[in-house]
Scaffold this active site. Structure first.
Site, short mmCIF file in Angstrom:
data_model
loop_
_atom_site.label_atom_id
_atom_site.label_comp_id
_atom_site.label_asym_id
_atom_site.label_seq_id
_atom_site.Cartn_x
_atom_site.Cartn_y
_atom_site.Cartn_z
N HIS A 105 0.84 -1.20 0.00
CA HIS A 105 0.00 0.00 0.00
C HIS A 105 0.88 1.25 0.00
O HIS A 105 0.63 2.19 -0.77
CB HIS A 105 -0.91 0.00 1.23
CG HIS A 105 -1.70 1.26 1.39
ND1 HIS A 105 -2.93 1.47 0.79
CD2 HIS A 105 -1.43 2.40 2.09
CE1 HIS A 105 -3.38 2.68 1.11
NE2 HIS A 105 -2.49 3.27 1.90
N GLU A 106 1.90 1.27 0.84
CA GLU A 106 2.79 2.43 0.88
C GLU A 106 3.60 2.53 -0.41
O GLU A 106 3.87 3.64 -0.89
CB GLU A 106 3.71 2.34 2.10
CG GLU A 106 3.00 2.31 3.43
CD GLU A 106 1.97 3.42 3.60
OE1 GLU A 106 2.17 4.51 3.00
OE2 GLU A 106 0.98 3.22 4.32
N HIS A 109 1.64 4.41 -2.85
CA HIS A 109 1.77 5.87 -2.74
C HIS A 109 3.04 6.36 -3.45
O HIS A 109 3.03 7.43 -4.08
CB HIS A 109 1.84 6.29 -1.26
CG HIS A 109 0.51 6.23 -0.57
ND1 HIS A 109 -0.62 6.85 -1.07
CD2 HIS A 109 0.13 5.65 0.61
CE1 HIS A 109 -1.64 6.65 -0.25
NE2 HIS A 109 -1.21 5.93 0.77
#
Length: 231
Positions: A105-106, A109
């Site tokens: 998920h990071e 980003h």
């Protein structure tokens, strides 16, 4: 945090407090329990969250992103200022479904930042404004009420609205990062249990953002309502 309004309590304020507490408790409990459950389920190949995130970045053609450890639990984030993933120890070196989900998920980003994802750029541009607004809006509100200065009350509402806007813009940014994470886990050949577990972890995390945005919108509506009654 529920909104404190110096004019005292009313039924609308009490309802806001109850909704804020219930949503906050429910979403925090859900993310904690979901994360802990999938932290006990290992990924089949035994790779760490950091390793899987690095592979995702390479698959998306994103280079130069650092990966560092950050203290705490579920404190993971991507910082565009140093172009680095900051992962908690459990997700950096852990080899669980939860660590893979959070780390990817990071990484999502970081991919957004590299590709110039528009909602992400808007969110980044809003950060300095929101940092100022979140620190001073309550002070401006209290001063405005104590001095019976409607202009300051209106300014406080505008400042708070900027914070609400930031939270609303955050939602598509978070949803998209999770979408990218799940897409990578599927294409990288992870089995159905890993993908399903990662989806549950990321859905639980997303609900915390949804709940926070909802509470902030209710707070803004309450402020507007009280301001109108004072007028």
């Amino acid at each position: 945090m529920p909104l404190y309004y110096p004019m005292g309590f009313d039924s609308g304020y009490l309802l806001l407090v109850v909704v804020s507490l219930v949503l906050g408790f429910a979403t925090q409990h859900y993310i904690d329990s979901t994360y802990k459950r999938w932290s006990r389920v290992p990924v089949p190949d035994g790779r760490t969250g950091a390793s899987i995130a690095r592979s995702m970045l390479e698959a998306d053609g994103v280079g130069g992103v650092g990966i560092e450890v950050v203290p705490g639990e579920l404190t993971d984030h991507f910082d565009p200022r140093d172009n680095s993933l900051h992962l908690s120890q459990a997700n950096l070196s852990g080899a669980s479904v939860a660590s893979a989900a959070v780390a990817c998920h990071e990484a999502g980003h970081a991919v957004q930042y590299d590709k110039g994802y528009v909602p992400g750029r808007i969110r980044t541009a809003l950060v300095p404004v929101v940092n100022l607004a979140s620190n001073v809006w309550m002070i401006v509100l209290i001063v405005g009420i104590s001095m019976s200065f409607a202009g300051l009350v209106d300014l406080a509402i505008i400042l708070f609205a900027a914070s609400v806007l930031f939270q609303l813009v955050t939602l598509p940014v978070e949803f998209d990062a999770s979408r990218r994470a799940l897409a990578y886990l599927r294409t990288a050949g992870f089995d159905g249990e890993v993908v399903a577990g990662a989806r549950k972890v990321l859905t639980a995390a997303a609900l915390t953002y949804v709940a926070a945005a909802l509470v902030s919108c209710l707070q803004l509506l309450y402020l507007l309502g009280v301001s109108n009654r004072r007028d």
